[in-house]
Design a protein around this motif. Structure first.
Motif, PDB file in Angstrom:
ATOM      1  N   SER A  79     -12.324  -6.584 -21.979  1.00 28.03           N
ATOM      2  CA  SER A  79     -13.525  -5.765 -22.092  1.00 28.03           C
ATOM      3  C   SER A  79     -13.969  -5.299 -20.720  1.00 28.03           C
ATOM      4  CB  SER A  79     -14.663  -6.561 -22.746  1.00 28.03           C
ATOM      5  OG  SER A  79     -15.906  -5.873 -22.653  1.00 28.03           O
ATOM      6  N   VAL A  80     -14.478  -4.070 -20.638  1.00 26.75           N
ATOM      7  CA  VAL A  80     -15.030  -3.582 -19.375  1.00 26.75           C
ATOM      8  C   VAL A  80     -16.291  -4.343 -18.992  1.00 26.75           C
ATOM      9  CG1 VAL A  80     -14.069  -1.266 -19.628  1.00 26.75           C
ATOM     10  CG2 VAL A  80     -16.373  -1.744 -20.507  1.00 26.75           C
ATOM     11  N   PHE A  81     -16.875  -5.078 -19.938  1.00 27.77           N
ATOM     12  CA  PHE A  81     -18.090  -5.836 -19.669  1.00 27.77           C
ATOM     13  C   PHE A  81     -17.798  -7.279 -19.260  1.00 27.77           C
ATOM     14  CE2 PHE A  81     -19.301  -2.396 -22.520  1.00 27.77           C
ATOM     15  CZ  PHE A  81     -20.329  -1.825 -21.783  1.00 27.77           C
ATOM     16  N   SER A  82     -16.520  -7.640 -19.122  1.00 31.51           N
ATOM     17  CA  SER A  82     -16.184  -8.957 -18.603  1.00 31.51           C
ATOM     18  C   SER A  82     -16.440  -8.983 -17.106  1.00 31.51           C
ATOM     19  CB  SER A  82     -14.716  -9.295 -18.891  1.00 31.51           C
ATOM     20  OG  SER A  82     -13.868  -8.632 -17.975  1.00 31.51           O
ATOM     21  N   GLU A  83     -16.351 -10.157 -16.495  1.00 34.09           N
ATOM     22  CA  GLU A  83     -16.627 -10.258 -15.066  1.00 34.09           C
ATOM     23  C   GLU A  83     -15.423  -9.886 -14.211  1.00 34.09           C
ATOM     24  OE1 GLU A  83     -18.321 -14.019 -14.115  1.00 34.09           O
ATOM     25  OE2 GLU A  83     -20.149 -13.630 -15.254  1.00 34.09           O
ATOM     26  N   LEU A  84     -14.280  -9.664 -14.827  1.00 31.25           N
ATOM     27  CA  LEU A  84     -13.078  -9.345 -14.064  1.00 31.25           C
ATOM     28  C   LEU A  84     -12.997  -7.856 -13.758  1.00 31.25           C
ATOM     29  CD1 LEU A  84     -10.400 -11.459 -15.971  1.00 31.25           C
ATOM     30  CD2 LEU A  84     -11.271 -11.885 -13.659  1.00 31.25           C
ATOM     31  N   PRO A  85     -12.468  -7.489 -12.597  1.00 30.09           N
ATOM     32  CA  PRO A  85     -12.141  -6.085 -12.357  1.00 30.09           C
ATOM     33  C   PRO A  85     -10.893  -5.700 -13.137  1.00 30.09           C
ATOM     34  CG  PRO A  85     -11.495  -7.417 -10.477  1.00 30.09           C
ATOM     35  CD  PRO A  85     -12.185  -8.350 -11.438  1.00 30.09           C
ATOM     36  N   PRO A  86     -10.617  -4.404 -13.262  1.00 22.34           N
ATOM     37  CA  PRO A  86      -9.401  -3.974 -13.943  1.00 22.34           C
ATOM     38  C   PRO A  86      -8.201  -4.037 -13.014  1.00 22.34           C
ATOM     39  CG  PRO A  86     -10.549  -2.074 -13.140  1.00 22.34           C
ATOM     40  CD  PRO A  86     -11.398  -3.268 -12.760  1.00 22.34           C
ATOM     41  N   GLU A  87      -7.053  -3.681 -13.537  1.00 23.94           N
ATOM     42  CA  GLU A  87      -5.873  -3.428 -12.713  1.00 23.94           C
ATOM     43  C   GLU A  87      -5.471  -1.976 -12.904  1.00 23.94           C
ATOM     44  OE1 GLU A  87      -3.885  -7.855 -12.481  1.00 23.94           O
ATOM     45  OE2 GLU A  87      -2.869  -6.327 -13.671  1.00 23.94           O
ATOM     46  N   PHE A  88      -4.792  -1.403 -11.902  1.00 25.39           N
ATOM     47  CA  PHE A  88      -4.356  -0.018 -12.032  1.00 25.39           C
ATOM     48  C   PHE A  88      -3.098   0.214 -11.219  1.00 25.39           C
ATOM     49  CE2 PHE A  88      -7.090   0.081  -8.293  1.00 25.39           C
ATOM     50  CZ  PHE A  88      -6.510   1.004  -7.439  1.00 25.39           C
ATOM     51  N   VAL A  89      -2.472   1.346 -11.490  1.00 23.82           N
ATOM     52  CA  VAL A  89      -1.278   1.760 -10.757  1.00 23.82           C
ATOM     53  C   VAL A  89      -1.589   3.067 -10.044  1.00 23.82           C
ATOM     54  CG1 VAL A  89       1.127   2.503 -10.921  1.00 23.82           C
ATOM     55  CG2 VAL A  89       0.308   0.579 -12.303  1.00 23.82           C
ATOM     56  N   TYR A  90      -1.372   3.077  -8.733  1.00 18.80           N
ATOM     57  CA  TYR A  90      -1.527   4.279  -7.921  1.00 18.80           C
ATOM     58  C   TYR A  90      -0.219   5.064  -7.955  1.00 18.80           C
ATOM     59  CZ  TYR A  90      -1.701   7.309  -3.850  1.00 18.80           C
ATOM     60  OH  TYR A  90      -1.652   8.402  -3.035  1.00 18.80           O
ATOM     61  N   CYS A  91      -0.328   6.386  -8.160  1.00 23.87           N
ATOM     62  CA  CYS A  91       0.853   7.234  -8.319  1.00 23.87           C
ATOM     63  C   CYS A  91       0.728   8.448  -7.399  1.00 23.87           C
ATOM     64  CB  CYS A  91       0.986   7.727  -9.757  1.00 23.87           C
ATOM     65  SG  CYS A  91       0.691   6.476 -11.031  1.00 23.87           S
ATOM     66  N   PRO A  92       1.613   8.613  -6.411  1.00 23.13           N
ATOM     67  CA  PRO A  92       1.587   9.837  -5.608  1.00 23.13           C
ATOM     68  C   PRO A  92       2.039  11.032  -6.436  1.00 23.13           C
ATOM     69  CG  PRO A  92       3.477   8.478  -5.029  1.00 23.13           C
ATOM     70  CD  PRO A  92       2.675   7.684  -6.012  1.00 23.13           C
ATOM     71  N   PRO A  93       1.761  12.244  -5.992  1.00 27.14           N
ATOM     72  CA  PRO A  93       2.151  13.431  -6.772  1.00 27.14           C
ATOM     73  C   PRO A  93       3.665  13.556  -6.918  1.00 27.14           C
ATOM     74  CG  PRO A  93       0.567  14.001  -5.044  1.00 27.14           C
ATOM     75  CD  PRO A  93       1.021  12.607  -4.772  1.00 27.14           C
ATOM     76  N   GLY A  94       4.056  14.281  -7.980  1.00 28.22           N
ATOM     77  CA  GLY A  94       5.446  14.688  -8.122  1.00 28.22           C
ATOM     78  C   GLY A  94       6.351  13.725  -8.828  1.00 28.22           C
ATOM     79  N   GLN A  95       5.829  12.662  -9.433  1.00 26.08           N
ATOM     80  CA  GLN A  95       6.666  11.711 -10.153  1.00 26.08           C
ATOM     81  C   GLN A  95       6.189  11.602 -11.601  1.00 26.08           C
ATOM     82  OE1 GLN A  95       7.749   8.009  -8.078  1.00 26.08           O
ATOM     83  NE2 GLN A  95       6.464   8.683  -6.375  1.00 26.08           N
ATOM     84  N   PRO A  96       7.118  11.547 -12.556  1.00 22.95           N
ATOM     85  CA  PRO A  96       6.700  11.365 -13.952  1.00 22.95           C
ATOM     86  C   PRO A  96       6.039  10.005 -14.132  1.00 22.95           C
ATOM     87  CG  PRO A  96       9.082  11.149 -13.737  1.00 22.95           C
ATOM     88  CD  PRO A  96       8.584  11.635 -12.417  1.00 22.95           C
ATOM     89  N   VAL A  97       4.986   9.971 -14.942  1.00 24.62           N
ATOM     90  CA  VAL A  97       4.225   8.745 -15.169  1.00 24.62           C
ATOM     91  C   VAL A  97       4.114   8.503 -16.666  1.00 24.62           C
ATOM     92  CG1 VAL A  97       1.994   7.601 -14.880  1.00 24.62           C
ATOM     93  CG2 VAL A  97       2.886   9.049 -13.052  1.00 24.62           C
ATOM     94  N   SER A  98       4.383   7.289 -17.096  1.00 23.16           N
ATOM     95  CA  SER A  98       4.185   6.918 -18.499  1.00 23.16           C
ATOM     96  C   SER A  98       3.601   5.513 -18.562  1.00 23.16           C
ATOM     97  CB  SER A  98       5.494   6.990 -19.286  1.00 23.16           C
ATOM     98  OG  SER A  98       6.427   6.041 -18.810  1.00 23.16           O
ATOM     99  N   PHE A  99       2.908   5.238 -19.660  1.00 21.26           N
ATOM    100  CA  PHE A  99       2.382   3.893 -19.883  1.00 21.26           C
ATOM    101  C   PHE A  99       2.454   3.586 -21.364  1.00 21.26           C
ATOM    102  CE2 PHE A  99      -1.003   6.967 -19.219  1.00 21.26           C
ATOM    103  CZ  PHE A  99      -1.786   6.875 -20.347  1.00 21.26           C
TER     104      PHE A  99
END
Length: 282
Positions: A79-99
């Motif tokens: 939940s966004v309301f939990s005390e933990l921060p999220p995780e994320f992936v940083y992506c420079p331009p020009g590369q295909p991205v999928s999740f």
């Protein structure tokens, strides 16, 4: 000024975003933003041809692929309301991205037009994200610095805020819509809202000293656009307000001007930030 409020299609799931902003739809230069709500096994592919991108797993877990880089099990909370921060992936331009969601997940995709990124794609984990308690009394709010000016990127700035019921945030009112050396920087900004319980609303005013004066009531899943002006937020009694901010501009520094009408409640040095602590805690 309803064009500043982008309402979510809250029943939407899968490869269609529940809410979407592009530079063209917003009428500005840099920021794009969209949110997906996925069932386990659902997969989304996005283009990053000329965009610096962050894939932010707000809830749940996803396997993220950026070009030849694979990042399994990205995500830290239910939940966004939990005390933990999220995780994320940083992506420079020009590369295909999928999740692809490994469990039910909510994923934000934040982008900025950019001719290049900084470094390779990388997984930013919860323990790498700094925490700040800002304000005092009825202006107290909790902040996670996902991608600030001290972390490598070309354009994107990312922060999330939880404002307790009855409190104010983005306060004292401040703006960042002009390039004034050493004083203010031009930064477009989006607010992605979640509300607990979800049937509530937040209040946000976006205004300047000329012709802009909008009072908006974003609901759970909505986005507010801030192309210019001051932009304080109120979290009504009985409802906790979460928002994810995306900022991008000509440079990559957060400098702001406080509304002179509120200068008497601002810190004497003009710095509205609190103490920043490193590590995933609140």
């Amino acid at each position: 000024m309803s064009e500043l409020l982008v309402c979510a299609a809250r029943s939407t799931q899968g490869q269609t975003p529940i809410v979407q902003v592009t530079p063209e739809s917003a009428g500005w230069t840099y920021i794009g933003f969209e949110v997906y709500r996925l069932k386990a096994g659902e997969k989304v592919t996005v283009s990053t041809a000329d965009k610096e991108t962050a894939v932010i797993v707000l809830e749940g877990k996803c396997d993220v692929t950026v070009g030849q880089h694979q990042f399994p099990a990205v995500g830290s909370r239910d939940s966004v309301f939990s005390e933990l921060p999220p995780e994320f992936v940083y992506c420079p331009p020009g590369q295909p991205v999928s999740f692809q969601a490994s469990v039910a997940a909510e994923v934000a995709v934040a982008t900025s037009v950019a001719d290049e990124g900084v470094g390779e794609a990388r997984h930013v984990r919860a323990e790498e994200i700094a925490f700040e308690r800002r304000g005092e009394g009825s202006t107290t709010r909790m902040i996670h610095h996902l991608l600030d000016e001290h972390h490598p990127a070309k354009k994107l700035l990312l922060v999330e805020v939880v404002t307790p019921a009855g409190n104010w945030s983005s306060y004292p009112p401040h703006k960042h819509d002009e390039e004034i050396p050493s004083q203010e920087s031009y930064l477009e900004e989006t607010y992605y809202y979640r509300i607990d319980p979800p049937h509530g609303q937040a209040l946000q005013r976006v205004y300047d000293k000329q012709d802009l004066n909008a009072v908006l009531t974003p609901s759970d899943g909505d986005v507010v656009l801030v192309p210019k002006g001051y932009h304080p937020v109120a979290s009504p009694p009985g409802f906790t307000t979460y928002y994810l901010n995306v900022m991008a501009g000509h440079g990559r520094v957060w400098k702001y001007t406080i509304d002179e009408d509120y200068r008497h409640i601002a810190p004497k040095d003009g710095n509205i930030m609190g103490t920043v602590e490193h590590g995933a805690k609140r």
